[in-house]
Design an enzyme around this catalytic site. Sequence first.
Site, PDB file in Angstrom:
ATOM      1  CG  ASP A  92       1.925   0.015  -2.071  1.00 53.61           C
ATOM      2  OD1 ASP A  92       2.717  -0.633  -1.367  1.00 53.61           O
ATOM      3  OD2 ASP A  92       1.700   1.213  -1.887  1.00 53.61           O
ATOM      4  CE1 TYR A 140      -0.677   5.123   5.242  1.00 50.90           C
ATOM      5  CE2 TYR A 140      -1.496   4.703   3.036  1.00 50.90           C
ATOM      6  CZ  TYR A 140      -1.309   5.549   4.104  1.00 50.90           C
ATOM      7  OH  TYR A 140      -1.776   6.833   4.037  1.00 50.90           O
TER       8      TYR A 140
END
Lengths: 708, 708
Positions: free
Chosen positions: B326, B410
């Site tokens: 990420d 998310y």
Amino acid sequence: MSPPHPLRPLAEDEVLLARDAVVQKHGGDGISLFFRSIYVNEPRKEDLVPFLTAEHSGQSPKATVPRQITVLFDRIENGVPQLHESIVDVGAGEIRRTRTFPPYCQTSYTVAEFSQFQDICVASEIFQKAIQEFTLPEGFVITIDPWPYGGLEPDEDVPRYMQGLCYARNTTNNNIDSNHYAYPLPIIPVMDFVKKEMIRIDRLATGGKGDSLYPAPLTGKPKKLFQHGDFTSAEYVPELMNRPLRTDVKPINITQPEGASFKVHSDNLVEWQKWRFRVGFTPREGAVLHDVCYDGRPVMYRISFSEMTVPYGDPRPPFHRKQAFDFGDGGLGRAANNLKLGCDCLGAIHYLSSVITSTEGKPEVQPNVVCLHEQDNGIGWKHTNFRTGRAVVTRLREFVVQFVGTLANYEYVFAFKLDTAGGITLETRATGIVSVVPIDEGKVSGYGNVVFPGALAQNHQHIFAVRIDPSIDSYSIEDTAVVLEETHPIPMNPQTNPHGNGYEIRRQMVESAMFADAEPKFNRTVKIENVNKKNPISGKNVGYKLVPSPTQLLLADPNSVQAARASFAQHHLWVTGYRDEELWAAGEFTNQSRRDEGGVKDMVARGDWFVNNPSVTSRTGQRSSPVIWSVFGLTHNPRVEDWPVMPVEIHQTHIRPADFFTSNPALDMPRRRNETSVIVPCCSKTNAVAHLQGTPDKHVDPKDISKL
Amino acid sequence: MSPPHPLRPLAEDEVLLARDAVVQKHGGDGISLFFRSIYVNEPRKEDLVPFLTAEHSGQSPKATVPRQITVLFDRIENGVPQLHESIVDVGAGEIRRTRTFPPYCQTSYTVAEFSQFQDICVASEIFQKAIQEFTLPEGFVITIDPWPYGGLEPDEDVPRYMQGLCYARNTTNNNIDSNHYAYPLPIIPVMDFVKKEMIRIDRLATGGKGDSLYPAPLTGKPKKLFQHGDFTSAEYVPELMNRPLRTDVKPINITQPEGASFKVHSDNLVEWQKWRFRVGFTPREGAVLHDVCYDGRPVMYRISFSEMTVPYGDPRPPFHRKQAFDFGDGGLGRAANNLKLGCDCLGAIHYLSSVITSTEGKPEVQPNVVCLHEQDNGIGWKHTNFRTGRAVVTRLREFVVQFVGTLANYEYVFAFKLDTAGGITLETRATGIVSVVPIDEGKVSGYGNVVFPGALAQNHQHIFAVRIDPSIDSYSIEDTAVVLEETHPIPMNPQTNPHGNGYEIRRQMVESAMFADAEPKFNRTVKIENVNKKNPISGKNVGYKLVPSPTQLLLADPNSVQAARASFAQHHLWVTGYRDEELWAAGEFTNQSRRDEGGVKDMVARGDWFVNNPSVTSRTGQRSSPVIWSVFGLTHNPRVEDWPVMPVEIHQTHIRPADFFTSNPALDMPRRRNETSVIVPCCSKTNAVAHLQGTPDKHVDPKDISKL
């Protein structure tokens, strides 16, 4: 009118009724009674469950549950005390049962006992002689912390003993709260508590690295102690400190102008955010949660902090005797602090008090031993739609049931925290003053850390046991199962894991009483499941889970008496068969124990079983519902920063729903913006102050979203 | 006038200056420039340390540190993009260095790239054909989340690719924030991002336990999806939910009527309770703390969240391609949320904004990406003198630096928390919407959990790496050492452990770059020490410590590409030699990587060394100061409760002083009673309401204290 609730707290008149029944039965001429403890004998599960079931279904319970009170007392005849335990039915006014115990069973010390130690010791000839070995600075007086006498030798058969950790207190500052723990003395007196006489004075080794395990021989010349002359820097009460308190800590006010979201009803029934439970309080455990339900569904029958052992790792005799069992040797409930509004708890607080007993068997109210309040714990859940910029955020809110116990030098802060996501957290905070022993000035030691001149804070462990008696969507013995769930790699192979990224969950049902350790390598998780109720979404058993903390277990040698007394501290997880009155991880009598009779090890050994599996039912035990004991700890090798009062060391165990609900239970939390939050400006315009307020989210027009 | 601080945040005009330099040098006829990122090239340590040393001693820094800005851009000629990185000295207006990279180095995706995917995909012929395989309920439209393309085959040599996770969105409710993640589609389109064309459509297996790893053959008849008809219960925006929000959550207001205790100065300098540090913000990491000092003593040169990998454990191809990095594939700073007062943060808040770049190289302000505030965290330390009843209690206060990143479905909430006891906590909270894939209704799977009809939330891991670059009471390379400290039992023996209670601390100096795992069995602790400064009380090195969390490490097979890309996730602790610009646990280019080139594994392999030990200095590396990488994670096998937006899953790493101070640094915290806390009464007088207010402590008269 509905019958009184069986989980109602102990009332003052019940103490008197129970006492009177005992006096009538066990008193008499030439007999004196020394009352140790009077508390509710909790209902048998088979009596309580029908009551709870009726209560929750809105019906009148069919039968009244007998109200029984336990009275623990010494019956003293001819100066010889005999420990008795009577169970009194206060409704009937009758004693139902009285037990006496073998001489090696030593119950916990009471405050009244502790307070006798110092005067007897100081007046004794052998103590007076021993203190000739050293001199104190002018104006210092001796003060003694009585401690339980642990670490019996294999052949040592002694009556009730007590040892004293001795310190000097500076009286020249005219303040009785001067910190005597800064000035440890090199002797430990030992008392026969039955005869109330001193048995011996153990002398302490005070050397450092490379020095003997045993005390140096006497030189005949008194040793001058505390020559360093630093008599201020160990103080912690503000008027004695050698530095001012900070003045730049601006208040943080936590207020609930519309009132609290929780309700406390009579009999300590609490309702908050779909949670409903009763708060009990026992002299040994402090606060206990009973019948914890969420949205009308039972989750926990009873959860409690059961025991803690604090063995010291300094191998020099007699320090092997320093192994406290703070619940069994003392009692966290009895040691509970009177909590202060705005100090121990901030916000909108409800306090609970409890009733204990005097040595005469009279009720004494312990005020404000438990505080109840809700608090904010940051972001609870959040999602931003990156296409539209729309953010939905809610807060995590917790309800806290907190109590604090003081055990001589040390304190523990315990809390049960229930949250809006259906979780239960069991929190411990260790604080207070670390236990120090003398060390020759200028020396250092591998057995601890010098935290103040002449004061060695010994390495030690705190190992806790939490007792979890679940009721996962049912009170029935038929329904609850414990499953150990692990996550394992699958070796890369063309059939089941062609690219190597796959992994698998393995489950093992716990069929009978056992112990196990945490295994973070495999993400070992304890699932507590209802085998007869499925989650309609996932098809799996409804359940809760906890991940045992893989903290260091007991370091003492497996053949040591320290280990024999604390089997619980040798594994992270115990699963035992429920039996009424079995609440103690290290057994009922920890004080001066040689082994943990009746503790989790013995419970496992009897082989209770949980499921109807023919390969299991041939065992020796009985069919029971499983009780989970979660063990965790703190190896505390002190830092200088732990002196003179240590910052809290926090541990949390999380018990969280796992397919108990059909979605996030906090989904319906309001997204309300808190209106009292404000901006703190920066001193300079180089920061982006202009963007601080009211910056709109980027919000996309529906027509800009790509559509098929 | 003092020179500008080298750690000042990026200014909008600096972006333009750097862009102009790049355009002048690398632009031209037939060339277009696609700007990816413009950010501060942090000063070399050897330049910055003299500046900081002078700053802290109150002197004027002797030399100005060059201000350098990194510009990451594609230079596109004849339609072929070539990634460039130029370092621009914006003071001199000159490019100092330009790098290009081999074709396999794929930098992170930008929002601009993500936004191109859906339209190109949906318009393509192969996608149009693929969606003929199924039908959607009326009013549902396709929506696609672009994802990085992981899991390259050993022989797969591809240009920049992107894959799309496809969902259907219900438009019948006329709300663009309807939760499309509830309706996953059984295809994953793959795009060649250089040619901007679709390469293929991967079809997904949708079976359950016992079914094939591979998708079922087409039947020729379109499959009707989402027949369950539950089109409301997966919604989380309040106006779409099928249940009302709670109305019984009363506000908790957190206010500071006397103002906040912290100050934010220009250039993001923060001062709070003896702490002083600067908050940086980078597109990749989000907030970073620089030059963290306590009471004028340096503690941390730089601390940051460096990387995270999220491999999915579903072995069915092409799910092995779901392995997000990420930080490296997207960038937490670029994904940072615009935080809202009273929602993301409560109390008295200061916000920081940051500057990023548009694809044209123009500055864009990201407002309110970091919130700064202080908060109460319960009892900080407490001791009650049991003889006198005098209780002294202080609160634990924390300063929070928080930011939140959204990566498609998310979110992560990151926080640095500094506290009044000298501790630093690095906190991660995982929330947002779990990644789901289609599963035939009625089936269950070992690869995940059914959280909504037809939606399988796949098992996955989140493994984080934190980078800790310490400066323990010194900025000098000569001073800092890392020591692994363990606590071991000593077998019972007459010489050194006669009663078996003794244990020992073992220390091992880390002499050169290495990795290690958490070992809770031995209480393995990482000490970061200054070997040239002793604590005057204990005689030990001043230091800080952290206990690595023994969370489960990467489950993917060691021979898998998932493992090769994320070596960092295979050990809990890495210690590497400091080099400027080395900030990335999995290397600079994680996107579509085959292995983690330049990550911690490579850093260790080069053999840098930390101490002048002849047995070590013969290694291949160079003498460096040690940098600690702490790795922890969460094996997330989803619960139904994680749906539709999951409650936060919290992890904390604590970095605490260990003999850095000469006593508890919070000793001088005020004992002030908070005046706004109030009592919540009970509904009934059976509770001890009478004891609630003003109950005096039992306070013993001095003359009752036993004295010698």
